[in-house]
Design an enzyme around this catalytic site. Sequence first.
Site, short mmCIF file in Angstrom:
data_model
loop_
_atom_site.label_atom_id
_atom_site.label_comp_id
_atom_site.label_asym_id
_atom_site.label_seq_id
_atom_site.Cartn_x
_atom_site.Cartn_y
_atom_site.Cartn_z
N ASN A 282 0.34 -1.61 8.31
CA ASN A 282 1.37 -2.62 7.97
C ASN A 282 2.58 -1.70 7.15
OD1 ASN A 282 1.37 -5.31 8.65
ND2 ASN A 282 -0.70 -5.22 7.56
N ALA B 174 0.90 -1.13 -0.07
CA ALA B 174 0.02 0.00 0.13
C ALA B 174 0.73 1.22 0.25
CB ALA B 174 -0.91 -0.04 1.24
N HIS C 10 -1.62 7.95 2.32
CA HIS C 10 -0.16 7.85 3.13
C HIS C 10 0.70 8.88 2.73
CE1 HIS C 10 -1.65 3.97 4.36
NE2 HIS C 10 -1.85 3.44 3.14
#
Length: 269
Positions: free
Chosen positions: A190, A124, A220
């Site tokens: 994660n 991700a 993010h």
Amino acid sequence: MNRIGIIGYGTIGEDVAEAVRAGKAGDASVASVLVRDKRKYVENGRNHPFDFIDDPDTFFLRSHDVVVECAGHEAVRMYGEAALRSGADFMIVSVGALAEDELLRRLVAKAAEAGRKIIVPSAAIGGLDRIAAGSVGPMEEVTLTTRKPPKAWYGTVIERQVDLAGLSEPYLAFEGAARDAAKRFPESVNVSAALSLAGIGFDATKVKVFADPTIEHNTHEIAAQGLFGRIRLEIRNTPSDRNPKTGYIVAMSVVKNIRDRTSPFVIGT
């Protein structure tokens, strides 16, 4: 041809298997999938070109070139060493499990002993190639800010902290070291572990986590600086319809890594 074993057949495991089946992973095929109860899959009428196995010993007796973990932190703990011992490389999606130093040491030692590799896909997050390269020289700072819509936090500790349905502005749910973030949000952050392993470690990497009703994508934001210079990167991932805690890009990243194993041209390692 690369024979792929998959641990877990949730959203990510199924997406990986379907992409391999569609030829998106190059010269590869899924040989078998380890699940808790194979009856759930073999009795539903669907025709699968691979075997569902619910006995770990049987699964690891199969000849796999790479075993892909798609089942959570506990699966890394339970099956990582067995995968490497079986002669396969071990690709970890739930990389937050490696915030446990002893587990990381055991797996690395087993990989060295078996002559195999532990592979952590970008999943991700992005920019890990730049962070890993920058860590060769002095690196002063790495920070991560993760923001996800409220629906992504149901079933997590944040649901007990705040009324997710009633949020009208971003809620800061966590601020601290990446080691704590990875352990506190095993299904959702994660990325903090991957960033830590690529850069300056779990305790030096700083993380903020928000439940944010003003966004629709899992976002993010990475910032780092060191001898290499500076990097600022924002990633907006489309959440999976079946599991908003993760995004489609996770399975795509796994498939790209599998494809690279047999491709004559590899970019973005």
